[in-house]
Enzyme design. Structure first.
Site, short mmCIF file in Angstrom:
data_model
loop_
_atom_site.label_atom_id
_atom_site.label_comp_id
_atom_site.label_asym_id
_atom_site.label_seq_id
_atom_site.Cartn_x
_atom_site.Cartn_y
_atom_site.Cartn_z
N TYR A 189 6.92 8.77 -4.07
CA TYR A 189 6.76 8.03 -2.81
C TYR A 189 6.84 8.98 -1.61
CZ TYR A 189 7.90 4.43 0.71
OH TYR A 189 7.93 3.62 1.80
N SER A 236 6.91 6.24 6.32
CA SER A 236 8.31 5.99 6.01
C SER A 236 9.12 7.21 6.42
CB SER A 236 8.44 5.78 4.49
OG SER A 236 9.79 5.84 4.11
P1 NAP Z 1 5.91 -4.28 -0.76
O1 NAP Z 1 6.73 -5.50 -0.53
O2 NAP Z 1 6.18 -3.43 -1.96
O3 NAP Z 1 4.36 -4.71 -0.75
C1 NAP Z 1 3.39 -3.76 -1.04
C2 NAP Z 1 2.05 -4.41 -0.91
O4 NAP Z 1 1.05 -3.44 -1.26
C3 NAP Z 1 1.87 -5.61 -1.86
O5 NAP Z 1 1.12 -6.60 -1.20
C4 NAP Z 1 1.06 -5.01 -3.00
O6 NAP Z 1 0.28 -5.94 -3.70
C5 NAP Z 1 0.17 -4.06 -2.18
N1 NAP Z 1 -0.56 -3.09 -2.99
C6 NAP Z 1 -0.09 -2.26 -3.95
N2 NAP Z 1 -1.10 -1.55 -4.48
C7 NAP Z 1 -2.23 -1.93 -3.83
C8 NAP Z 1 -3.59 -1.58 -3.92
N3 NAP Z 1 -4.03 -0.65 -4.82
N4 NAP Z 1 -4.49 -2.16 -3.08
C9 NAP Z 1 -4.07 -3.08 -2.19
N5 NAP Z 1 -2.80 -3.49 -2.06
C10 NAP Z 1 -1.88 -2.91 -2.89
O7 NAP Z 1 5.99 -3.28 0.51
P2 NAP Z 1 6.79 -3.47 1.89
O8 NAP Z 1 8.23 -3.25 1.65
O9 NAP Z 1 6.31 -4.68 2.57
O10 NAP Z 1 6.26 -2.17 2.68
C11 NAP Z 1 5.09 -2.19 3.45
C12 NAP Z 1 4.85 -0.79 3.98
O11 NAP Z 1 6.02 -0.34 4.71
C13 NAP Z 1 4.61 0.24 2.87
O12 NAP Z 1 3.62 1.16 3.27
C14 NAP Z 1 5.98 0.93 2.76
O13 NAP Z 1 5.87 2.25 2.27
C15 NAP Z 1 6.46 0.90 4.19
N6 NAP Z 1 7.92 1.00 4.29
C16 NAP Z 1 8.71 -0.02 3.85
C17 NAP Z 1 10.10 0.07 3.98
C18 NAP Z 1 11.00 -1.05 3.52
O14 NAP Z 1 12.21 -0.94 3.73
N7 NAP Z 1 10.49 -2.13 2.95
C19 NAP Z 1 10.68 1.22 4.55
C20 NAP Z 1 9.86 2.26 4.99
C21 NAP Z 1 8.48 2.13 4.87
P3 NAP Z 1 0.86 -6.76 -5.00
O15 NAP Z 1 1.61 -7.94 -4.45
O16 NAP Z 1 -0.39 -7.13 -5.73
O17 NAP Z 1 1.74 -5.81 -5.75
#
Ligand code: NAP
Length: 236
Positions: free
Chosen positions: A161, A146
């Site tokens: 984070y 990120s």
């Molecule tokens: P999200 O919607 O919060 O989804 C996170 C996922 O990780 C969910 O499937 C969650 O499962 C899973 N998870 C959490 N703990 C876990 C564990 N111990 N073992 C396995 N799975 C686990 O995240 P997102 O927004 O799609 O982001 C995906 C990636 O992109 C992340 O690495 C995030 O840091 C990065 N990112 C996102 C953004 C953004 O704007 N969204 C920006 C910059 C970077 P549950 O459903 O069971 O909770």
């Protein structure tokens, strides 16, 4: 088509039952790849995979909690037994976008939890699956990072984070150096600000996923040890 090109690649995505990870599974499977859609909650993983299977994509649900070494080992054993190969790991799972606290008074339990999932989870995953990746001719590791983990723009917000992503970036550099002789490309990718369940107003999830898919599908002479968004290097 060469014999190698006709063999579908195999990718494993963590935290793929929703959000960007789910869309990464869809995009890789649309390329004809075999995709392991892993989720810490088995039922959620099965339901998510079913959506993509109904789109006639080759997606296999696995239970995988990146903080649970037994769960990682079970998944590794399943891949070895059922598929026998793995080309790409996408360390996507994350917790605690802690915009409710500041560095000065952060709840250290939450900081520790963020590291357990966002950093150590990726580290454990990479170590466990390395023997399989080393057997691939096109090994890739994508650490989903990120801009919050970029030191040049570091502020006081989202301390758990941001710190966990800084460490993930460092891990990316270390594994890239270690695995260069094996020709495994290891990169950190920011998907950009993406609209998911957490955040409204970002760009569409398919754009964020494409940023990650770019690193998963790099040519063999592609970059390693870099930090990218949309295929372009961004500052550490
Ligand atoms: P999200 O919607 O919060 O989804 C996170 C996922 O990780 C969910 O499937 C969650 O499962 C899973 N998870 C959490 N703990 C876990 C564990 N111990 N073992 C396995 N799975 C686990 O995240 P997102 O927004 O799609 O982001 C995906 C990636 O992109 C992340 O690495 C995030 O840091 C990065 N990112 C996102 C953004 C953004 O704007 N969204 C920006 C910059 C970077 P549950 O459903 O069971 O909770």
């Amino acid at each position: 088509m060469s014999e190698d090109a006709s063999i579908p690649r195999v990718a494993l995505v963590t935290g793929a039952n929703r959000g960007i990870g789910f869309e990464v599974c869809r995009q890789l499977a649309q390329l004809g790849w075999i995709v392991i859609l892993s989720a810490r909650d088995e039922d959620k993983g099965i339901k998510a995979a079913d959506r993509l299977i109904r789109e006639r994509l080759t997606v296999i649900p696995y239970q995988l909690d990146v903080t649970d070494l037994d769960s990682i080992e079970n998944a590794r054993q399943r891949v070895a037994d059922e598929i026998g190969r793995l080309d790409v790991i996408i360390n996507n799972a994350r917790i605690h976008y802690d915009d409710w606290q500041r560095v000065i008074d952060a709840d250290m339990t939450q900081v520790r939890e963020a590291f357990e999932t966002n950093t150590l989870g990726a580290w454990h995953m990479t170590r466990a699956f390395l023997p399989l990746l080393r057997e691939s001719k096109h090994g890739r590791i994508v650490n989903v990072s990120s801009g919050a983990g970029s030191l040049v723009s570091m502020g006081a917000r989202t301390p758990a984070y941001a710190m966990s992503k800084v460490a993930l970036n460092a891990l990316t550099r270390m594994f890239a150096a270690e695995l260069a002789p094996d020709k495994i490309l290891v990169n950190a990718v920011c998907p950009g600000w993406v609209e998911t369940e957490r955040g409204k107003g970002g760009r569409p999830v398919d754009k964020g996923a494409a940023s990650i898919v770019w690193a998963a599908t790099l040519d063999d002479d592609g970059p390693t040890g870099g930090f990218f968004r949309d295929g372009r290097a961004i500052p550490w």
